[in-house]
Design a protein around this motif. Structure first.
Motif, PDB file in Angstrom:
ATOM      1  N   VAL A 112       0.850  -1.336  -0.070  1.00  0.00           N
ATOM      2  CA  VAL A 112       0.087   0.079  -0.114  1.00  0.00           C
ATOM      3  C   VAL A 112       0.873   1.218  -0.025  1.00  0.00           C
ATOM      4  CG1 VAL A 112      -1.893   1.185   1.200  1.00  0.00           C
ATOM      5  CG2 VAL A 112      -1.705  -1.059   1.247  1.00  0.00           C
ATOM      6  N   SER A 113       0.744   1.908  -1.016  1.00  0.00           N
ATOM      7  CA  SER A 113       1.578   3.040  -1.027  1.00  0.00           C
ATOM      8  C   SER A 113       0.974   4.458  -0.928  1.00  0.00           C
ATOM      9  CB  SER A 113       2.282   3.059  -2.550  1.00  0.00           C
ATOM     10  OG  SER A 113       2.937   4.586  -2.882  1.00  0.00           O
ATOM     11  N   VAL A 114       1.405   5.434  -0.282  1.00  0.00           N
ATOM     12  CA  VAL A 114       0.821   6.782   0.233  1.00  0.00           C
ATOM     13  C   VAL A 114       1.805   7.661  -0.561  1.00  0.00           C
ATOM     14  CG1 VAL A 114      -0.219   8.333   1.614  1.00  0.00           C
ATOM     15  CG2 VAL A 114      -0.426   5.623   2.185  1.00  0.00           C
ATOM     16  N   SER A 115       1.241   8.513  -1.554  1.00  0.00           N
ATOM     17  CA  SER A 115       2.341   9.383  -2.164  1.00  0.00           C
ATOM     18  C   SER A 115       1.478  10.799  -2.123  1.00  0.00           C
ATOM     19  CB  SER A 115       2.561   8.980  -3.450  1.00  0.00           C
ATOM     20  OG  SER A 115       3.474   9.752  -4.026  1.00  0.00           O
ATOM     21  N   LEU A 116       2.445  11.842  -1.789  1.00  0.00           N
ATOM     22  CA  LEU A 116       1.928  13.043  -1.510  1.00  0.00           C
ATOM     23  C   LEU A 116       2.090  14.217  -2.516  1.00  0.00           C
ATOM     24  CD1 LEU A 116       3.027  13.287   2.417  1.00  0.00           C
ATOM     25  CD2 LEU A 116       0.729  12.457   1.510  1.00  0.00           C
ATOM     26  N   THR A 117       3.486  14.065  -3.012  1.00  0.00           N
ATOM     27  CA  THR A 117       3.708  15.236  -4.015  1.00  0.00           C
ATOM     28  C   THR A 117       4.023  14.608  -5.305  1.00  0.00           C
ATOM     29  OG1 THR A 117       5.970  15.272  -3.299  1.00  0.00           O
ATOM     30  CG2 THR A 117       4.414  16.465  -2.097  1.00  0.00           C
ATOM     31  N   VAL A 118       4.334  13.408  -5.677  1.00  0.00           N
ATOM     32  CA  VAL A 118       4.770  12.891  -6.687  1.00  0.00           C
ATOM     33  C   VAL A 118       3.880  11.519  -7.051  1.00  0.00           C
ATOM     34  CG1 VAL A 118       6.971  13.651  -6.962  1.00  0.00           C
ATOM     35  CG2 VAL A 118       6.804  11.567  -6.066  1.00  0.00           C
ATOM     36  N   ILE A 119       3.915  11.053  -7.984  1.00  0.00           N
ATOM     37  CA  ILE A 119       3.207   9.764  -8.396  1.00  0.00           C
ATOM     38  C   ILE A 119       4.255   8.949  -7.864  1.00  0.00           C
ATOM     39  CG2 ILE A 119       2.487   8.226 -10.299  1.00  0.00           C
ATOM     40  CD1 ILE A 119       0.939  10.756 -10.498  1.00  0.00           C
ATOM     41  N   THR A 207      -8.513  17.992   5.331  1.00  0.00           N
ATOM     42  CA  THR A 207      -8.000  18.297   6.603  1.00  0.00           C
ATOM     43  C   THR A 207      -8.350  17.171   7.712  1.00  0.00           C
ATOM     44  OG1 THR A 207      -9.712  19.575   7.150  1.00  0.00           O
ATOM     45  CG2 THR A 207      -7.995  20.725   6.450  1.00  0.00           C
ATOM     46  N   ARG A 208      -8.609  15.766   7.137  1.00  0.00           N
ATOM     47  CA  ARG A 208      -9.107  14.743   8.035  1.00  0.00           C
ATOM     48  C   ARG A 208      -7.936  13.972   8.234  1.00  0.00           C
ATOM     49  NH1 ARG A 208     -13.997  12.602   4.837  1.00  0.00           N
ATOM     50  NH2 ARG A 208     -13.676  11.065   6.342  1.00  0.00           N
ATOM     51  N   VAL A 209      -6.895  13.805   7.516  1.00  0.00           N
ATOM     52  CA  VAL A 209      -5.856  12.869   7.464  1.00  0.00           C
ATOM     53  C   VAL A 209      -4.481  13.447   7.192  1.00  0.00           C
ATOM     54  CG1 VAL A 209      -4.551  10.752   6.820  1.00  0.00           C
ATOM     55  CG2 VAL A 209      -7.149  10.820   6.911  1.00  0.00           C
ATOM     56  N   THR A 210      -3.616  13.489   8.376  1.00  0.00           N
ATOM     57  CA  THR A 210      -2.253  14.265   8.111  1.00  0.00           C
ATOM     58  C   THR A 210      -1.153  13.220   8.124  1.00  0.00           C
ATOM     59  OG1 THR A 210      -3.166  16.398   9.403  1.00  0.00           O
ATOM     60  CG2 THR A 210      -0.682  15.911   9.183  1.00  0.00           C
ATOM     61  N   THR A 211      -0.466  13.346   7.229  1.00  0.00           N
ATOM     62  CA  THR A 211       0.498  12.498   6.994  1.00  0.00           C
ATOM     63  C   THR A 211       1.882  13.453   6.244  1.00  0.00           C
ATOM     64  OG1 THR A 211       1.859  10.406   6.200  1.00  0.00           O
ATOM     65  CG2 THR A 211       0.103  11.490   4.843  1.00  0.00           C
ATOM     66  N   PHE A 212       3.128  13.108   6.818  1.00  0.00           N
ATOM     67  CA  PHE A 212       4.132  14.222   6.601  1.00  0.00           C
ATOM     68  C   PHE A 212       5.410  13.665   5.649  1.00  0.00           C
ATOM     69  CE2 PHE A 212       2.745  15.234  10.953  1.00  0.00           C
ATOM     70  CZ  PHE A 212       2.437  16.846  10.532  1.00  0.00           C
ATOM     71  N   HIS A 213       5.120  12.314   5.370  1.00  0.00           N
ATOM     72  CA  HIS A 213       6.024  11.594   4.414  1.00  0.00           C
ATOM     73  C   HIS A 213       5.267  10.628   3.585  1.00  0.00           C
ATOM     74  CE1 HIS A 213       9.422  13.332   6.613  1.00  0.00           C
ATOM     75  NE2 HIS A 213       9.002  13.272   7.645  1.00  0.00           N
ATOM     76  N   PRO A 214       5.736  10.506   2.225  1.00  0.00           N
ATOM     77  CA  PRO A 214       5.299   9.316   1.614  1.00  0.00           C
ATOM     78  C   PRO A 214       5.943   7.938   2.205  1.00  0.00           C
ATOM     79  CG  PRO A 214       6.931  10.385   0.419  1.00  0.00           C
ATOM     80  CD  PRO A 214       6.574  11.220   1.608  1.00  0.00           C
ATOM     81  N   HIS A 228       8.207   1.256   4.900  1.00  0.00           N
ATOM     82  CA  HIS A 228       9.362   2.112   3.993  1.00  0.00           C
ATOM     83  C   HIS A 228       8.982   3.531   4.015  1.00  0.00           C
ATOM     84  CE1 HIS A 228      11.461   3.670   0.420  1.00  0.00           C
ATOM     85  NE2 HIS A 228      12.555   3.038   1.022  1.00  0.00           N
ATOM     86  N   VAL A 229       9.684   4.480   4.521  1.00  0.00           N
ATOM     87  CA  VAL A 229       9.339   5.857   4.647  1.00  0.00           C
ATOM     88  C   VAL A 229      10.317   6.711   3.901  1.00  0.00           C
ATOM     89  CG1 VAL A 229       8.727   7.612   6.111  1.00  0.00           C
ATOM     90  CG2 VAL A 229       8.370   5.409   7.075  1.00  0.00           C
TER      91      VAL A 229
END
Length: 274
Positions: A112-119, A207-214, A228-229
Motif C-alpha cells: 500500500v503506497s501513500v504518495s503526497l507530492t509525486v506519483i 484536513t481529516r488525515v495528516t501524513t508528513f512523508h510518503p 518504508h518511509v
C-alpha cells in the motif's frame, strides 16, 4: 537456543539478497555453495526467517568476494549498531531502489503506497521518473540507471496486491514537463486501473488525515508488516509497534479517498484540460 528473528534480521536478509543478486551476480545455489551453507539456510536468512549474526554476514560477504573496502566498511557499521545501519545504504553499483526495498517488495503479498507530492515510483512513466530525479538534484548521468532500477521494481506489479493512494496535488504537478508527458502519465494510471491495480486519489485541501512523508506499507504472508518511509536524502524502515500509526493512516485514507470510479473521473478531466 537460537534467538527468534527480529525486524533487524529481515532488513539484513533483504540487503544480503540485494548484494547477492545486484552486486555479485550469484544465484542462491551458487552463493550458498561458496559459503558452504545449505541453500535452505541462505534462503531463510534472506527472507528474515532466522536470526543472523555478524560473523555469518562476514562469512557470506567474504565467500562472495565483495571488495575488501566495502566489506570492512559494512561490517564496521554493523558492529557499531548505527541507527542508520549498513542495510539502509546503497552500495556502489547497487541503486537503493533495487536493494532492500525491491527485496521486500518481492516477498510481500500486499503493498500500500501513500504518495503526497509525486506519483509513486511503481506507477511512474519514464518522463515522470526523470523529472523527479532532476527535482531531487541528482546528477544527470545517474538518471538512466535510476530509471532502470525503477523499471525493474515495477515488474512486481501483477504479482502482488498493490494499492496506491495518491494526492490530487501529485496528479496536478507536471514532473513530466510537456503536456504529452503529463497526459501519458495520467493515461498510465488509468491503464493501471484497467489491469486491476487500485488507484485512489486523496482530495486536495482535505484536513481529516495528516501524513508528513510518503511511505509504502508492506505486508507479508509469514512475517510482520514493514513500512518504508521516504525522507529528504534517503529513506528508513519501521517495523513492529512503529507500524501501527502508518496502518492507521491507511485505514483512514480508505474512508477518505475518492473511489476508483471517482478517481478515474478526475484523471479524465485533467487529461481533457491539457
Amino acid at each position: 537456543m537460537r534467538k527468534r528473528p527480529q525486524a533487524r534480521d529481515r532488513i539484513i536478509g533483504a540487503r544480503l539478497r540485494a548484494i547477492r543478486t545486484e552486486r555479485v551476480g550469484l544465484s542462491q545455489e551458487q552463493a550458498a555453495d561458496l559459503a558452504q551453507w545449505p541453500p535452505a539456510r541462505l534462503s531463510r536468512t534472506e527472507r528474515g526467517l532466522r536470526a543472523v549474526t555478524n560473523e555469518e554476514v562476514a562469512t557470506l560477504l567474504t565467500a562472495w568476494k565483495l571488495p575488501l573496502a566495502d566489506r570492512e566498511r559494512l561490517l564496521q557499521e554493523m558492529r557499531v549498531g548505527a541507527s542508520s545501519g549498513w542495510w539502509d545504504r546503497p552500495l556502489p553499483g547497487v541503486p537503493q531502489e533495487v536493494g532492500a526495498l525491491a527485496s521486500y517488495e518481492s516477498e510481500a503479498h500486499e503493498l500500500v503506497s501513500v504518495s503526497l507530492t509525486v506519483i509513486p515510483g511503481l506507477l511512474q512513466t519514464y518522463e515522470t521518473a526523470v523529472g523527479v530525479f532532476r527535482a531531487d538534484g541528482g546528477p544527470s548521468e545517474d538518471f538512466e540507471t535510476g530509471w532502470m532500477a525503477r523499471l525493474r521494481r515495477q515488474q512486481i506489479l501483477g504479482k502482488v496486491t498493490y494499492m496506491a493512494y495518491i494526492s490530487e496535488t501529485a496528479l496536478r504537478t507536471p514532473y513530466g514537463g510537456s503536456r504529452d508527458a503529463v497526459r501519458n502519465q495520467l493515461g498510465h494510471l488509468l491503464a493501471a486501473q484497467d489491469r486491476g491495480i487500485t488507484v485512489r486519489v486523496i482530495p486536495a485541501h482535505q484536513t481529516r488525515v495528516t501524513t508528513f512523508h510518503p511511505f509504502i506499507l508492506m505486508r507479508f504472508p509469514h512475517a510482520d508488516p514493514v513500512v518504508h518511509v521516504e525522507v529528504t536524502g534517503g529513506a528508513f524502515y519501521v517495523s513492529d509497534d512503529a507500524v501501527v500509526p502508518f496502518a492507521s493512516i491507511v485505514t483512514r485514507l480508505g474512508r477518505l479517498a475518492l473511489s476508483q470510479r471517482e478517481t478515474r473521473t478526475i484523471i479524465l478531466r485533467l487529461m481533457e484540460g491539457l
